[in-house]
Design a protein around this motif. Structure first.
Motif, short mmCIF file in Angstrom:
data_model
loop_
_atom_site.label_atom_id
_atom_site.label_comp_id
_atom_site.label_asym_id
_atom_site.label_seq_id
_atom_site.Cartn_x
_atom_site.Cartn_y
_atom_site.Cartn_z
N GLY A 27 128.63 -30.40 58.97
CA GLY A 27 127.32 -30.34 58.32
C GLY A 27 126.24 -30.96 59.19
N GLY A 28 126.56 -32.07 59.85
CA GLY A 28 125.60 -32.72 60.75
C GLY A 28 125.23 -31.82 61.92
N ILE A 29 126.23 -31.14 62.48
CA ILE A 29 125.96 -30.23 63.59
C ILE A 29 125.08 -29.08 63.12
N LEU A 30 125.39 -28.52 61.96
CA LEU A 30 124.57 -27.46 61.41
C LEU A 30 123.15 -27.96 61.15
N GLY A 31 123.03 -29.15 60.60
CA GLY A 31 121.72 -29.74 60.32
C GLY A 31 120.91 -29.98 61.58
N PHE A 32 121.58 -30.25 62.69
CA PHE A 32 120.90 -30.45 63.96
C PHE A 32 120.24 -29.16 64.44
N PHE A 33 120.90 -28.04 64.23
CA PHE A 33 120.39 -26.77 64.75
C PHE A 33 119.45 -26.05 63.77
N LEU A 34 119.46 -26.39 62.50
CA LEU A 34 118.62 -25.70 61.51
C LEU A 34 117.12 -25.74 61.84
N PRO A 35 116.53 -26.90 62.18
CA PRO A 35 115.09 -26.88 62.49
C PRO A 35 114.74 -25.99 63.68
N SER A 36 115.55 -25.98 64.72
CA SER A 36 115.23 -25.14 65.88
C SER A 36 115.39 -23.66 65.54
N ILE A 37 116.34 -23.33 64.69
CA ILE A 37 116.50 -21.95 64.24
C ILE A 37 115.25 -21.53 63.45
N TYR A 38 114.76 -22.42 62.61
CA TYR A 38 113.57 -22.13 61.82
C TYR A 38 112.34 -21.96 62.74
N VAL A 39 112.20 -22.82 63.73
CA VAL A 39 111.07 -22.73 64.66
C VAL A 39 111.11 -21.40 65.40
N ARG A 40 112.28 -21.02 65.90
CA ARG A 40 112.39 -19.73 66.62
C ARG A 40 112.09 -18.56 65.69
N SER A 41 112.52 -18.65 64.44
CA SER A 41 112.23 -17.59 63.47
C SER A 41 110.72 -17.47 63.24
N GLN A 42 110.05 -18.60 63.08
CA GLN A 42 108.60 -18.58 62.88
C GLN A 42 107.88 -18.05 64.11
N GLN A 43 108.37 -18.39 65.30
CA GLN A 43 107.77 -17.87 66.53
C GLN A 43 107.86 -16.36 66.57
N GLY A 44 109.03 -15.84 66.25
CA GLY A 44 109.23 -14.39 66.26
C GLY A 44 108.34 -13.68 65.26
N LYS A 45 108.23 -14.23 64.06
CA LYS A 45 107.37 -13.62 63.04
C LYS A 45 105.91 -13.64 63.47
N ARG A 46 105.48 -14.76 64.03
CA ARG A 46 104.08 -14.88 64.45
C ARG A 46 103.78 -13.94 65.61
N LEU A 47 104.70 -13.84 66.56
CA LEU A 47 104.50 -12.95 67.69
C LEU A 47 104.46 -11.49 67.23
N THR A 48 105.30 -11.14 66.28
CA THR A 48 105.30 -9.78 65.73
C THR A 48 103.97 -9.47 65.05
N ARG A 49 103.49 -10.41 64.21
CA ARG A 49 102.20 -10.20 63.54
C ARG A 49 101.07 -10.09 64.56
N PHE A 50 101.11 -10.93 65.59
CA PHE A 50 100.08 -10.88 66.63
C PHE A 50 100.10 -9.53 67.32
N ASN A 51 101.28 -9.06 67.71
CA ASN A 51 101.39 -7.78 68.41
C ASN A 51 100.93 -6.62 67.52
N GLU A 52 101.19 -6.72 66.22
CA GLU A 52 100.74 -5.67 65.30
C GLU A 52 99.22 -5.62 65.21
N GLN A 53 98.56 -6.77 65.37
CA GLN A 53 97.11 -6.85 65.26
C GLN A 53 96.41 -6.61 66.59
N LEU A 54 97.16 -6.54 67.67
CA LEU A 54 96.55 -6.45 69.00
C LEU A 54 95.73 -5.16 69.18
N SER A 55 96.22 -4.04 68.66
CA SER A 55 95.45 -2.79 68.82
C SER A 55 94.15 -2.86 68.03
#
Length: 178
Positions: A58-86
């Motif tokens: 559980g501790g190991i999983l808890g260590f990686f959860l915040p970075s997984i969330y950050v990468r997920s948010q980065q991907g979503k934000r980059l996708t929204r940005f690319n959709e708005q670029l045109s």
């Protein structure tokens, strides 16, 4: 203040999370302890080998959860940005054809389009108003939003500023290509 801290700060900025690096590390610690305790409770709460292994997992999983969330948010934000670029390119091209300067066209983008592209171009305009050269402000934008399409746009703007030419026509072609 280390290079690792700078990388973490850049990752948080790319995800548009309003955490300081220290707060992010505190979140990791809380996540490690919280997930370890939850895993331990779900496993029956024993203090034997099984409980210890469950807490460790559980501790190991808890260590990686915040970075997984950050990468997920980065991907979503980059996708929204690319959709708005045109849309951003079309608005910029129309502004340039109407006689706006490049900075005025970017300011129109910051006011007319939704987030995240408006937030990013608002930062670019603010940086330029503070005296930062346009090339540096656009470089900072690319550092926050690592989009290949955005790289084309920034390169076109920088080349046009050095060589000259019709920026609205160049951006119109890039918009069509994207």
């Amino acid at each position: 203040k280390s290079s690792y801290g700078d990388r973490v700060a850049r990752q948080l900025a790319r995800a548009d999370l309003k955490f300081h690096v220290g707060e992010y590390f505190a979140l990791i610690l809380i996540s490690v302890v919280g997930v370890a305790v939850i895993a331990w409770l779900l496993a029956g709460g024993g203090f034997g080998l099984r409980g210890g292994i469950t807490m460790l997992a559980g501790g190991i999983l808890g260590f990686f959860l915040p970075s997984i969330y950050v990468r997920s948010q980065q991907g979503k934000r980059l996708t929204r940005f690319n959709e708005q670029l045109s849309d951003m390119l079309n608005l910029t091209v129309n502004g340039l054809r109407a006689g706006y300067s490049t900075m005025q066209a970017m300011e129109a983008v910051s006011k007319e389009l939704p987030a995240p592209i408006s937030d990013e171009f608002r930062r670019v305009v603010q940086e330029m108003q503070l005296g930062i050269p346009m090339e540096t402000a656009l470089e900072n934008l690319y550092r926050r939003i690592p989009s290949d399409d955005l790289d084309f746009v920034i390169t076109a703007i920088n080349v046009q500023r050095e060589v000259g030419g019709n920026l609205s026509e160049i951006l119109d072609i890039i918009s069509f290509t994207i």
